[in-house]
Design an enzyme around this catalytic site. Structure first.
Site, PDB file in Angstrom:
ATOM      1  N   LYS A  37       0.825  -1.088   0.000  1.00 29.48           N
ATOM      2  CA  LYS A  37      -0.032  -0.143   0.016  1.00 29.48           C
ATOM      3  C   LYS A  37       0.931   1.253   0.061  1.00 29.48           C
ATOM      4  CE  LYS A  37      -3.737   2.083   2.707  1.00 29.48           C
ATOM      5  NZ  LYS A  37      -4.896   2.016   3.687  1.00 29.48           N
ATOM      6  N   SER A  86      -9.905   2.006   2.423  1.00 30.15           N
ATOM      7  CA  SER A  86      -9.046   2.609   1.791  1.00 30.15           C
ATOM      8  C   SER A  86      -7.825   1.914   0.983  1.00 30.15           C
ATOM      9  CB  SER A  86      -8.337   3.751   2.654  1.00 30.15           C
ATOM     10  OG  SER A  86      -7.479   3.046   3.466  1.00 30.15           O
ATOM     11  N   SER A 111     -10.202  -0.344   6.853  1.00 34.86           N
ATOM     12  CA  SER A 111      -9.714  -0.058   5.335  1.00 34.86           C
ATOM     13  C   SER A 111      -8.871  -1.517   4.918  1.00 34.86           C
ATOM     14  CB  SER A 111      -8.568   0.840   5.441  1.00 34.86           C
ATOM     15  OG  SER A 111      -9.338   2.257   5.212  1.00 34.86           O
TER      16      SER A 111
HETATM   17  N1  GLN Z   1     -13.361   4.489   5.853  1.00 37.86           N
HETATM   18  C1  GLN Z   1     -12.636   4.995   7.236  1.00 37.86           C
HETATM   19  C2  GLN Z   1     -12.375   6.337   6.962  1.00 37.86           C
HETATM   20  O1  GLN Z   1     -12.519   6.843   5.937  1.00 37.86           O
HETATM   21  C3  GLN Z   1     -11.608   4.239   7.701  1.00 37.86           C
HETATM   22  C4  GLN Z   1     -10.576   4.302   6.795  1.00 37.86           C
HETATM   23  C5  GLN Z   1      -9.299   3.574   7.171  1.00 37.86           C
HETATM   24  O2  GLN Z   1      -9.391   2.409   7.957  1.00 37.86           O
HETATM   25  N2  GLN Z   1      -7.954   3.912   6.715  1.00 37.86           N
HETATM   26  O3  GLN Z   1     -11.760   6.994   7.894  1.00 37.86           O
END
Ligand code: GLN
Length: 497
Positions: free
Chosen positions: A81, A161, A185
């Site tokens: 990532k 994400s 995410s």
């Molecule tokens: N979807 C959540 C957010 O936008 C979690 C994102 C994540 O775990 N990095 O904060």
């Protein structure tokens, strides 16, 4: 062991055996993945491909193999990532403000993977600063899911994400990938792409060298095609680290060794508050099936209560933006990242660099975060959110008096179409309703593919464990995986695109 004919169809465990037995060289294996990554460019899963580095690392592995030195991930190609700093390889966090950032150092987690012999294929696309659930907030454009609904060509999101990592794993562009999970995410994109994703206990993996979003919630973890592969990768990623004082000094077990211990005698908790009004019937159905699978293998199913669940999303959307607003203050155009041109003084430089550098979702989070931390509002929002966080964590402590692992759906639904939820941030935030509680409590959570919707889209189940008990979570995950026997794969439509 009968191996698939195309090496990109190998699981990581199969590839490990094949490379160690010299049935395939790391260079051949790596070349097959480099080709797959190139052919999959329509998915936009990678921000940066590193084929030369991959080939060099693979050759080095082959030289070691020739001498009989085999490290745990010797010669195995992975995708990383783009939130993990990689020395000498651009690391963008999916943001314009870091679009020219080449770190002079390596994150601890990726260093651990290279020390274990792994090969870097490239850096995967992601929501900007890991803020999102669909990979649509990336400065580098959305990732397209390899999956399509039956009979439709509509482009779907891969979740977020860690959407590029999820797409790469499910489209067989790598043997495994890394993700990070602040509110879901790793687990949500894994679930909607038919992949396995694990967020370990907070402190299991070092956060050093991972671009920070919300430091009290962020954790790195593996995204893989099988539970066994997740066990192997997590073992290699995890370590205590003097450079991260929140990493924890307890031994990292051999997760793979305990995988097949079975679930006989384990108590599996079903949190009643996770049964939500208006949830699609397919979600409840797969959840019930999961409980039956585990019960049939000898586990006892118990209903438990997590009474503060309904406060989890509001709590998360105060705590995470508050920490983000503080973490992101460092991007000022002075020390690193993009610097605005044609400015007349230092304040103008800060303002223009940040205005051009950050996208709308990141700006929204900075605004919310600075608001809830500001004087007069701190007590009303931030402090109350912290108190709720304690209550949410306490719910889990109570529940784990009655059970060993919790079973829940991973997401409230399957993948949705690109653009479907971008106009409504709150409906986007709802994607994490089953995952954010786990980050707030710092616990390990695993998402395992469990079945398909009527339209042929993957759904996952989530297993939540006690702190630092990833071993039991993985073992129960393996039991779910065996019973679900999820073999569906996306059609490789992008090869013709
Ligand atoms: N979807 C959540 C957010 O936008 C979690 C994102 C994540 O775990 N990095 O904060």
């Amino acid at each position: 062991m009968a191996l698939p004919t195309d090496p990109t169809d190998f699981s990581l465990a199969e590839a490990r055996e094949a490379v160690a037995a010299k049935k395939i060289s790391s260079l051949e294996l790596t070349a097959a993945f480099i080709k797959a990554v190139e052919a999959a460019r329509p998915l936009n899963a990678f921000v940066t491909e590193t084929p030369e580095r991959a080939a060099a690392m693979a050759s080095e592995s082959d030289a070691r193999l020739a001498k009989g030195v085999v490290r745990p991930l010797e010669g195995l190609p992975l995708a990383i990532k783009d939130l993990f700093c990689t020395k000498g390889v651009r690391t963008t966090a999916g943001s314009n403000i870091l679009s020219n950032f080449v770190p002079p150092y390596e994150s601890t987690v990726t260093q651990n993977l290279w020390n274990a012999g792994a090969v870097l294929l490239g850096k995967t696309n992601m929501d900007e600063f890991a803020m999102g659930s669909s990979n649509e907030t990336s400065h580098f454009g959305p990732v397209i899911s390899p999956w399509r609904s039956r009979g439709s060509n509509a482009k779907l999101v891969p979740g977020g994400s860690s959407g590029g990592s999820a797409a790469s794993v499910s489209a067989n562009l790598c043997l495994a990938a890394t993700g990070t999970d602040t509110g879901g995410s790793i687990r949500q994109p894994a679930a909607v792409t038919g992949s396995v994703g694990m967020k370990p206990t907070y402190g299991r993996c070092s956060r050093w060298g991972i671009v920070a979003f919300a430091s009290s919630l962020d954790q790195a973890g593996p995204m893989t095609r099988t539970v066994r592969d997740a066990a192997i990768i997590l073992k290699a990623m995890a370590s205590v680290d003097p450079k991260d004082s929140t990493s924890v000094d307890i031994p990292v077990p051999d997760y793979e060794a305990g995988l097949e211990s079975g679930v006989k005698g384990l108590r599996i908790g079903i949190p009643k508050e996770y049964r939500m009004d208006g949830a699609p019937p397919e979600i409840d159905a797969i959840w019930n099936k999961g409980a039956q699978w585990l019960n049939a293998q000898g586990a006892e199913i118990v209903e438990v209560s997590l009474p503060h669940t309904k406060y989890a999303l509001p709590t998360y959307y105060i705590v995470a933006p508050a920490e983000a607003s503080s973490n992101l203050a460092r991007y000022d155009g002075v020390r690193y990242g993009r610097r605005a041109k044609d400015v007349h003084d230092i304040v103008d430089l800060y303002e223009k660099s940040r205005a051009d550098g950050f996208g709308p979702e990141v700006k929204r989070r900075i605004l919310i975060g600075t608001y809830v931390l500001s004087s007069g509002y701190y007590d009303a929002y931030y402090l109350r959110a912290q108190k709720l966080r304690t209550l949410i964590a306490r719910d889990f402590t109570e529940a784990f008096r009655q059970c060993d692992v919790l079973l829940t759906p991973a997401t409230p639904g399957p993948a949705f179409a690109i653009g479907e939820k971008t106009a409504d941030p709150v409906s986007m935030y709802l994607n994490d309703v089953f995952t954010v509680t786990v980050n707030l409590a710092g616990l390990p959570g695993l998402s395992v593919p469990a079945g398909l919707t009527a339209e042929g889209l993957p759904l996952g189940l989530q297993l939540i464990g006690k702190a630092f008990d990833e071993a039991t979570v993985l073992c129960v995950g393996r039991a779910v995986e065996t019973a679900a026997n999820f073999t569906a794969k996306p059609q490789k439509w992008w090869r013709a695109a």
